[in-house]
Scaffold this active site. Structure first.
Site, PDB file in Angstrom:
ATOM      1  N   HIS A 145     -14.384  66.023  72.107  1.00  0.00           N
ATOM      2  CA  HIS A 145     -15.258  67.196  72.191  1.00  0.00           C
ATOM      3  C   HIS A 145     -16.501  66.927  71.339  1.00  0.00           C
ATOM      4  O   HIS A 145     -16.438  66.962  70.116  1.00  0.00           O
ATOM      5  CB  HIS A 145     -14.454  68.414  71.669  1.00  0.00           C
ATOM      6  CG  HIS A 145     -15.217  69.694  71.624  1.00  0.00           C
ATOM      7  ND1 HIS A 145     -14.736  70.815  70.973  1.00  0.00           N
ATOM      8  CD2 HIS A 145     -16.430  70.062  72.149  1.00  0.00           C
ATOM      9  CE1 HIS A 145     -15.609  71.804  71.093  1.00  0.00           C
ATOM     10  NE2 HIS A 145     -16.650  71.374  71.792  1.00  0.00           N
TER      11      HIS A 145
ATOM     12  N   MET B 291     -19.709  67.919  69.711  1.00  0.00           N
ATOM     13  CA  MET B 291     -20.551  69.041  69.280  1.00  0.00           C
ATOM     14  C   MET B 291     -21.751  68.429  68.580  1.00  0.00           C
ATOM     15  O   MET B 291     -21.914  68.509  67.357  1.00  0.00           O
ATOM     16  CB  MET B 291     -19.750  69.952  68.332  1.00  0.00           C
ATOM     17  CG  MET B 291     -18.717  70.793  69.072  1.00  0.00           C
ATOM     18  SD  MET B 291     -17.442  71.442  67.989  1.00  0.00           S
ATOM     19  CE  MET B 291     -16.345  70.037  67.970  1.00  0.00           C
TER      20      MET B 291
END
Ligand code: DX5
Ligand code: ZN
Length: 227
Positions: free
Chosen positions: A76, A78
Site C-alpha cells: 500500500h 501512501m
C-alpha cells in the site's frame, strides 16, 4: 505468480495483517507468526512523510522480507509521485501494488505501469474521496482499497462513513461486471470487520488488532473465524 498466490487473490474474505503495527526490530519473526496463524496476505504500508505525515519502509526492506516468506505481498503506497518508485517495489517482490487516487494525476498510466509487470494493481481512496472517481478506471484494476481511517497511522478509530461507500462500490463493480476485490483498511477488529464484510468487503486489513495483541496468532484466528 504461483498458482497458490493466484488462488489466494480469488478466495473470498481474506485477512491481511498490516506490518505497520509490528515490532520493526523483529519483522521477520512477526511475519512468520501471522503466516503460521493462517494470514492470507501481508499488508505493507509505505509512507513518505509527504502524502501522509509519517515515514515507514522502502524497497530494500520489502526485498529482504521477500526472502523470509511466501506470503502474498500487498503493498500500500501512501506516497507522492509513486511512478518514480513503482519499478523498485516491483523488483522487491510485490504481488499487488495499490496507489492512492489522490496522489496520481495520471492514474491510468500508473496502473498500466504496475500491470505491465504482471502483478496486481489496486487503487486506494481516502475517507473524503467519493467512490465515483473510479468510474473510468475500475475495469483496469484488481482491487479497491477503501480507507476507514485517514492514512498515516495505525491505531485510529474506524470511520463509519466507509460502509455506504462499500455498498456503492459493490454496486458499481456489479454494473461494470468487474471482479475487483474490495479491501477495507483502518480500525478493523472483529466488530468492525463483521460490519464491513456484511457490506461487501473481501479483504480485511488489520494492524493493531493483530500485532498489538498479546497473542497475534489468536488475533488472526479470531478474524478468520468470523467468516
Ligand atoms: C494506515 C494504514 C493501515 C494501518 C491500519 O495509514 O494504511 O494499514 O496499518 O492500522 P490499524 O488496523 O491499527 O487501524
Ligand atoms: Zn494500509
Amino acid at each position: 505468480m504461483s498458482a497458490e498466490k493466484e488462488r489466494s487473490i480469488k478466495k473470498m474474505t481474506l485477512i491481511a495483517p498490516s506490518l505497520l503495527a509490528a515490532n520493526f526490530a523483529r519483522l521477520a519473526e512477526s511475519i512468520k507468526e501471522v503466516e503460521k496463524a493462517g494470514a492470507d496476505w501481508l499488508h505493507i504500508d509505505v509512507m513518505d512523510g509527504h502524502f501522509v505525515p509519517n515515514l515507514t519502509i522502502g524497497p530494500p526492506v520489502v526485498s529482504n522480507l521477500r526472502k523470509e516468506t511466501n506470503l502474498f505481498f500487498d503493498v500500500h503506497l501512501m506516497i507522492e509521485k509513486p511512478d518514480l518508485l513503482i519499478p523498485d517495489f516491483i523488483k522487491a517482490g510485490s504481488d499487488l501494488i495499490t496507489v492512492h487516487e489522490e496522489a496520481c494525476p495520471h492514474l491510468h498510466r500508473t496502473i498500466a505501469m504496475i500491470k505491465a509487470a504482471n502483478i496486481k494493481a489496486g487503487v486506494a481512496l481516502n475517507p473524503a474521496t467519493p467512490v465515483n472517481v473510479l468510474e473510468c478506471i475500475i475495469e483496469e484494476i484488481d482491487l479497491v482499497l477503501l480507507m476507514s481511517v485517514n492514512p498515516g497511522f495505525g491505531g485510529q478509530s474506524f470511520i463509519q462513513g466507509v460502509i455506504p461507500k462499500i455498498v456503492e462500490l459493490k454496486s458499481m463493480l456489479g454494473a461494470k461486471k468487474s471482479a475487483a476485490l474490495i479491501q477495507v483498511d483502518g480500525g478493523i477488529n472483529p466488530e468492525t470487520g463483521r460490519k464491513v464484510v456484511a457490506a461487501g468487503c473481501d479483504v480485511l486489513v488489520a494492524g493493531s488488532f493483530v500485532f498489538k495483541a498479546n497473542n497475534p496468532t489468536h488475533a488472526v484466528k479470531q478474524l478468520k473465524e468470523l467468516f
